[in-house]
Design a protein around this motif. Structure first.
Motif, short mmCIF file in Angstrom:
data_model
loop_
_atom_site.label_atom_id
_atom_site.label_comp_id
_atom_site.label_asym_id
_atom_site.label_seq_id
_atom_site.Cartn_x
_atom_site.Cartn_y
_atom_site.Cartn_z
N LEU A 80 0.84 -1.19 0.00
CA LEU A 80 0.00 0.00 0.00
C LEU A 80 0.88 1.24 0.00
CD1 LEU A 80 -2.83 -0.77 2.61
CD2 LEU A 80 -2.82 -1.19 0.15
N SER A 81 0.46 2.23 -0.78
CA SER A 81 1.19 3.48 -0.78
C SER A 81 0.95 4.22 0.53
CB SER A 81 0.73 4.36 -1.94
OG SER A 81 -0.60 4.81 -1.72
N GLN A 82 1.75 5.25 0.79
CA GLN A 82 1.59 6.04 2.01
C GLN A 82 0.19 6.65 2.07
OE1 GLN A 82 4.65 8.99 2.57
NE2 GLN A 82 3.75 9.81 4.43
N ARG A 83 -0.29 7.13 0.93
CA ARG A 83 -1.63 7.72 0.88
C ARG A 83 -2.71 6.67 1.15
NH1 ARG A 83 -3.22 12.62 1.64
NH2 ARG A 83 -2.53 13.67 -0.26
N GLU A 84 -2.54 5.47 0.60
CA GLU A 84 -3.52 4.40 0.82
C GLU A 84 -3.57 3.99 2.28
OE1 GLU A 84 -3.08 2.58 -3.71
OE2 GLU A 84 -2.05 1.62 -2.02
N VAL A 85 -2.41 3.92 2.93
CA VAL A 85 -2.36 3.60 4.36
C VAL A 85 -3.09 4.69 5.15
CG1 VAL A 85 -0.86 3.38 6.37
CG2 VAL A 85 -0.26 2.22 4.23
N GLN A 86 -2.86 5.94 4.78
CA GLN A 86 -3.52 7.06 5.46
C GLN A 86 -5.04 6.95 5.34
OE1 GLN A 86 -2.85 10.89 3.63
NE2 GLN A 86 -3.18 12.01 5.56
N ILE A 87 -5.50 6.62 4.14
CA ILE A 87 -6.95 6.52 3.91
C ILE A 87 -7.52 5.31 4.64
CG2 ILE A 87 -8.67 6.01 2.13
CD1 ILE A 87 -7.06 7.85 0.26
N LEU A 88 -6.80 4.20 4.65
CA LEU A 88 -7.27 3.02 5.37
C LEU A 88 -7.37 3.31 6.86
CD1 LEU A 88 -8.11 0.07 5.20
CD2 LEU A 88 -5.71 -0.58 5.35
N GLN A 89 -6.41 4.07 7.39
CA GLN A 89 -6.46 4.45 8.80
C GLN A 89 -7.70 5.29 9.09
OE1 GLN A 89 -3.57 3.88 11.42
NE2 GLN A 89 -5.63 3.86 12.30
N LEU A 90 -8.04 6.19 8.17
CA LEU A 90 -9.24 7.02 8.35
C LEU A 90 -10.50 6.18 8.27
CD1 LEU A 90 -8.18 10.19 6.32
CD2 LEU A 90 -8.35 9.97 8.81
N LEU A 91 -10.52 5.19 7.39
CA LEU A 91 -11.66 4.26 7.34
C LEU A 91 -11.82 3.55 8.68
CD1 LEU A 91 -11.36 2.54 3.83
CD2 LEU A 91 -13.13 4.14 4.57
N ALA A 92 -10.71 3.18 9.29
CA ALA A 92 -10.74 2.51 10.59
C ALA A 92 -11.34 3.41 11.67
CB ALA A 92 -9.34 2.06 11.00
N ARG A 93 -11.21 4.71 11.47
CA ARG A 93 -11.77 5.67 12.43
C ARG A 93 -13.23 5.98 12.14
NH1 ARG A 93 -7.75 10.68 12.44
NH2 ARG A 93 -9.36 11.48 13.85
N LEU A 101 -0.88 -3.13 8.97
CA LEU A 101 -0.73 -2.03 8.01
C LEU A 101 -1.18 -0.72 8.63
CD1 LEU A 101 -2.18 -3.86 4.87
CD2 LEU A 101 0.23 -3.51 5.41
N ILE A 102 -2.14 -0.82 9.56
CA ILE A 102 -2.61 0.33 10.30
C ILE A 102 -2.67 -0.05 11.78
CG2 ILE A 102 -3.94 1.35 8.41
CD1 ILE A 102 -6.44 0.04 9.54
N SER A 103 -2.99 0.93 12.62
CA SER A 103 -2.94 0.73 14.06
C SER A 103 -4.25 1.15 14.69
CB SER A 103 -1.79 1.55 14.66
OG SER A 103 -1.89 1.59 16.07
N LEU A 104 -4.55 0.57 15.86
CA LEU A 104 -5.71 1.00 16.64
C LEU A 104 -5.42 2.30 17.39
CD1 LEU A 104 -6.99 -2.35 18.19
CD2 LEU A 104 -7.90 -1.10 16.25
N LEU A 105 -4.17 2.71 17.42
CA LEU A 105 -3.80 3.93 18.12
C LEU A 105 -3.96 5.11 17.17
CD1 LEU A 105 -0.59 2.62 19.91
CD2 LEU A 105 -2.89 2.84 20.84
#
Length: 215
Positions: A151-164, A210-214
Motif C-alpha cells: 500500500l502506498s503512504q496515501r492508501e495507508v492514510q486513507i485506510l487508517q481514516l476508514l478505521a476511524r 498495516l494500520i494501528s488502533l492507536l
C-alpha cells in the motif's frame, strides 16, 4: 431522487415497522420488503436498489449467503446487515461476505436512517457494540497474508481514516483531495487486500499491521 431501499427479513412486523420508518424520511423510499432472499439476484437486477437491508437469520437462504450472492454480481452495492445477533461468528461471517455495515435491530429506529446515508457516503455504519467486537476479533481473524501487500503512504492514510469511521466525504475534507480521488485510492486498497467492503479492509489492515488502533 430518493434513495431506493430493498429489505429482506422474514418477520412481517419488523418489515412493516421499517417501511413506516423509511416512509418518514423524505429522501428515502422502500421499494420492496421481502420475506426471504431466494430471488436476490433477480431482485437486484429488476429493482435496482441503492441500498440493501439484510437480515442474517432467514430460512432457505440466510443473510450471509445472500450477501455472497450479491457480491458475485455487484461488488459495490451497499448491504447493511440488520439483525438481533451481535456474536463474533455472525459478525465475522457477514463482514467477510462483503457486508457494508452491521446494525442491531434493537437500535434500528435510531440508527438506520443515518446508517443508510453514511453507507452511501462511503462509510461503514455499525452499532457501537458491534464495532468494538470487530476490533477485538482482529487478532484471531483469518485472511490472506498481508506481509507483501504494497500500500502506498496515501492508501495507508486513507485506510487508517476508514478505521476511524470516516466517510468518503470526510476523508476528502480531512486530507484535501477530491471525492473521485478518494474512490480511486479505496478501489486500489480493496484490490490489493482482496476485499469488497470497508469493514473487511479495516480488519485485514489491522491484522496485517498495516494500520494501528492507536489513532
Amino acid at each position: 431522487m430518493p434513495v431506493r431501499i430493498l429489505m429482506y427479513d422474514d418477520h412481517e412486523a419488523l418489515r412493516q415497522s421499517m417501511e413506516t420508518l423509511i416512509r418518514e424520511e423524505p429522501d428515502m423510499e422502500m421499494i420492496a420488503a421481502m420475506s426471504n432472499a431466494e430471488t436476490v439476484e433477480t431482485d437486484i437486477r429488476e429493482l435496482k436498489p441503492d441500498v440493501v437491508l439484510m437480515d442474517i437469520d432467514m430460512p432457505a437462504v440466510n443473510g450471509v449467503s445472500a450477501v455472497k450472492r450479491i457480491r458475485q454480481m455487484d461488488a459495490v452495492l451497499p448491504v447493511i446487515m440488520l439483525t438481533v445477533f451481535d456474536d463474533n461468528e455472525n459478525i465475522f461471517n457477514a463482514v467477510c461476505a462483503g457486508a457494508s455495515g452491521y446494525i442491531l435491530k434493537r437500535c434500528a429506529t435510531e440508527e438506520i436512517p443515518s446508517a443508510i446515508r453514511n453507507v452511501l457516503s462511503g462509510g461503514a455504519p455499525m452499532t457501537g457494540t458491534v464495532a468494538r467486537k470487530i476490533l477485538q476479533m482482529v487478532p484471531a481473524a483469518k485472511g490472506p497474508d498481508t506481509e507483501n501487500v504494497d500500500l502506498s503512504q496515501r492508501e495507508v492514510q486513507i485506510l487508517q481514516l476508514l478505521a476511524r469511521g470516516f466517510s468518503y466525504k470526510m476523508i476528502a475534507v480531512e486530507i484535501k483531495i477530491s471525492m473521485d480521488t478518494v474512490r480511486f485510492h479505496i478501489k486500489n486498497i480493496y484490490d490489493k487486500l482482496h476485499v469488497h467492503s470497508a469493514p473487511e479492509a479495516v480488519s485485514k489492515g489491522l491484522k496485517g499491521k498495516l494500520i494501528s488502533l492507536l489513532f
